[in-house]
Design an enzyme around this catalytic site. Structure first.
Site, PDB file in Angstrom:
ATOM      1  N   LYS A   1       1.178  -1.446   0.317  1.00 22.32           N
ATOM      2  CA  LYS A   1       0.173  -0.007   0.121  1.00 22.32           C
ATOM      3  C   LYS A   1       0.259   1.321   0.334  1.00 22.32           C
ATOM      4  O   LYS A   1       0.049   2.402  -0.543  1.00 22.32           O
ATOM      5  CB  LYS A   1      -0.640   0.050   1.269  1.00 22.32           C
ATOM      6  CG  LYS A   1      -1.846  -0.902   1.334  1.00 22.32           C
ATOM      7  CD  LYS A   1      -2.710  -1.115   0.143  1.00 22.32           C
ATOM      8  CE  LYS A   1      -3.726  -2.169   1.178  1.00 22.32           C
ATOM      9  NZ  LYS A   1      -3.427  -3.519   0.720  1.00 22.32           N
TER      10      LYS A   1
HETATM   11  C1  LIG Z   1      -4.258  -5.045   0.566  1.00 24.98           C
HETATM   12  C2  LIG Z   1      -3.315  -5.982   0.508  1.00 24.98           C
HETATM   13  C3  LIG Z   1      -3.807  -6.625  -0.917  1.00 24.98           C
HETATM   14  C4  LIG Z   1      -5.465  -7.260  -1.449  1.00 24.98           C
HETATM   15  O1  LIG Z   1      -4.695  -5.428  -2.449  1.00 24.98           O
HETATM   16  P1  LIG Z   1      -6.213  -5.652  -3.073  1.00 24.98           P
HETATM   17  O2  LIG Z   1      -5.180  -4.408  -3.490  1.00 24.98           O
HETATM   18  O3  LIG Z   1      -7.032  -4.821  -2.716  1.00 24.98           O
HETATM   19  O4  LIG Z   1      -6.767  -6.194  -4.229  1.00 24.98           O
HETATM   20  C5  LIG Z   1      -3.103  -8.338  -0.383  1.00 24.98           C
HETATM   21  N1  LIG Z   1      -1.948  -8.596   0.723  1.00 24.98           N
HETATM   22  C6  LIG Z   1      -1.555  -7.535   0.891  1.00 24.98           C
HETATM   23  C7  LIG Z   1      -0.995  -7.344   2.199  1.00 24.98           C
HETATM   24  C8  LIG Z   1      -2.616  -6.333   1.137  1.00 24.98           C
HETATM   25  O5  LIG Z   1      -2.408  -5.257   2.410  1.00 24.98           O
END
Ligand SMILES: *Cc1c(COP(=O)(O)O)cnc(C)c1O
Length: 494
Positions: free
Chosen positions: A111
């Protein structure tokens, strides 16, 4: 100039700055641009370019109302010393495949790629009429978005941030990361419910015009989103698909134009949608593989054509993927249906009203030509963490392990390199990881980090290890119904 409108209607015509500031369309749809793909990125020119150079090029193709200087400044500030690897998203061999590490940012989850730059974008979006207007960022988190958004927005002038996380449904480390966040403009609150409840409530708050008016009157502030429904979060994620390709070129694994396959641990469909955008921008992507955990609503959709959220919710060891309403799927359906806003509006109405929708058979066929899918249950996730360590001496986190499992299940074409996107550091989930590896997991999460470091020969990110002695600042818990009032009070403190 490129403009944006809702997936559910074509009446809006917003610049990218306006779309980023607004977050979500008034009709509940997500902002999309019909110009996606008009500009193509020349992949032959990628080799040897830095992450920052690639970012400038990709962002410039979609955020056309930002000047080159504005983008350059955003990129420089977002992808600097706060990353522990100069490549930002380094690509590493993993057996016969490759792994793209997306977790070397300040909060150890992918993120950060988007949330380090989103606040910098926001700083350039103030309306010309009222440069003093403030933004309150509102975010529901399944565990990782919350901290990454807090880290991005803390003490950014003209902004405030409010994060809601599902009480008891994030890891101990994830919770501490959020509740210890410093900054005078941050608010963190637990919600009695799961992520879907919180995300739906946040979407309702965005649609609450009376609340918006009160916040505007009292605090001169507008609400916006840091979830992947915001285009300003999506577009930066497109960059690392191109970066992965550039690194494959540099390693001479491929020649320019060769196709590549990506396997992506998926929840809200943001990360994998960015891969689809990359393909539209000219990246030679053969398949995008959706990897889910036990909440396999996307697997069922991609195999049957019916999206049905009326099903049990499982709290798993991959909490950031415990999602039943996968928001960004709406954008994929928009493009794949040749931009049929009426169809999208109908499907989303069905989802709201009945909890399910079904797409036409031809549309499903088209989607399945590009998107593969699979899912892993918790035993398989644990087994894969162990398998990956035994085979590669590389520790993966439980989310990445879902992708690893699904990738192993897929037939492998020796001519097409496969890249697994690694979405979080194993140090965010040290107990689960140690248990899977048969290492001591009897102590606190911090003891687990130390054990993990010792056995794997790696080092815990300082920011995570340091949480042990950080002060908890936020202990609020509200019901879903209490969320709007919490937001209003937070806005009053801006
Ligand atoms: C948010 C997240 C995901 C999923 O990503 P999306 O964009 O919501 O599909 C997968 N793994 C981790 C560690 C995340 O923080």
């Amino acid at each position: 100039m490129i403009t944006f409108h809702s997936t559910r209607s074509t009446t809006d015509s917003l610049t990218s700055k306006q779309a980023i500031r607004k977050g979500i369309a008034d009709d509940g749809g997500l902002f999309v641009t019909d110009a996606l793909g008009d500009t193509q990125i020349d992949v032959a020119s990628l080799a040897g370019k830095s992450y920052q150079q690639i970012a400038q090029e990709v962002l410039g193709a979609l955020l056309t109302d930002f000047t080159d200087d504005e983008l350059a400044q955003c990129v420089r500030d977002a992808y600097g010393e706060q990353w522990s690897d100069p490549a930002i998203t380094p690509l590493k061999p993993l057996g016969d495949d490759y792994i793209l590490e997306l977790f070397n940012g300040p909060t150890s989850a992918f993120k950060d790629v988007a949330l380090q730059i989103l606040p910098r974008f926001m700083a350039h979006t103030a309306p010309t009429g009222d440069p003093n207007e403030k933004i309150m960022i509102l975010t529901a988190t399944s565990g990782d978005t919350g901290k990454a958004a807090l880290a991005g927005f803390a003490d950014v002038p003209g902004t405030g941030i409010t994060v809601f996380y599902p009480e008891g449904k994030v890891s101990q480390v994830q919770q501490l990361q959020m509740t210890t966040q410093a900054g005078s403009n941050v608010n963190v609150c637990a919600v009695r419910g799961n992520f879907d409840d919180a995300q739906s409530a946040v979407k309702r708050i965005f649609g609450d015009h009376e609340l918006a008016k009160r916040i505007d009157d009292q605090a001169n502030a507008v609400l916006s989103s840091a979830n992947s429904i915001n285009v300003g979060r999506l577009v930066p994620q497109v960059v690392y698909y191109f970066s992965a390709y550039a690194q494959l070129l540099e390693r001479q694994v491929i020649n320019a134009g060769d196709e590549v396959e990506f396997c992506v641990p998926t929840g809200n469909f943001g990360d994998i949608l960015a891969g689809y955008y990359a393909k539209m921008l000219g990246l030679p992507v053969k398949h995008l593989v959706v990897a889910s955990d036990k909440n396999n609503v996307l697997f069922d959709f991609l195999t049957s054509g019916t999206y049905n959220r009326k099903r049990p919710f499982f709290q798993t060891i991959s909490p950031s993927m415990d999602i039943l309403i996968s928001s960004n799927l709406e954008r994929m359906l928009y493009y794949m249906s040749d931009k049929d806003t009426r169809l999208i509006q109908m499907l989303m109405n069905d989802l709201n009203q009945w909890g399910a929708y079904e797409v036409p058979a031809e549309l499903l066929t088209k989607i399945r030509q590009l998107f593969g899918c699979g899912w892993a249950d918790e035993d398989q996730v644990r087994a894969m963490i162990a398998d990956c360590w035994q085979k590669n001496h590389y520790v993966i986190d439980p989310h990445t392990a879902c992708g690893y499992y699904v990738m192993q299940q897929m037939p492998r074409d020796p001519l097409t390199p496969r890249v697994l996107l690694s979405t979080a550091s194993p140090y965010k989930f040290p107990r689960v990881v140690n248990e899977a590896l048969g290492w001591d997991a009897s102590g606190s999460d911090f003891d687990c980090m130390d054990v993990l470091a010792e056995h794997s020969g790696t080092t815990a990110p300082k920011a995570l290890r340091g949480l042990e002695h950080a002060d908890v600042r936020f202990t609020d818990v509200v019901d879903i119904d209490g969320m709007p009032a919490y937001v209003e009070q937070a806005a009053d403190r801006l």
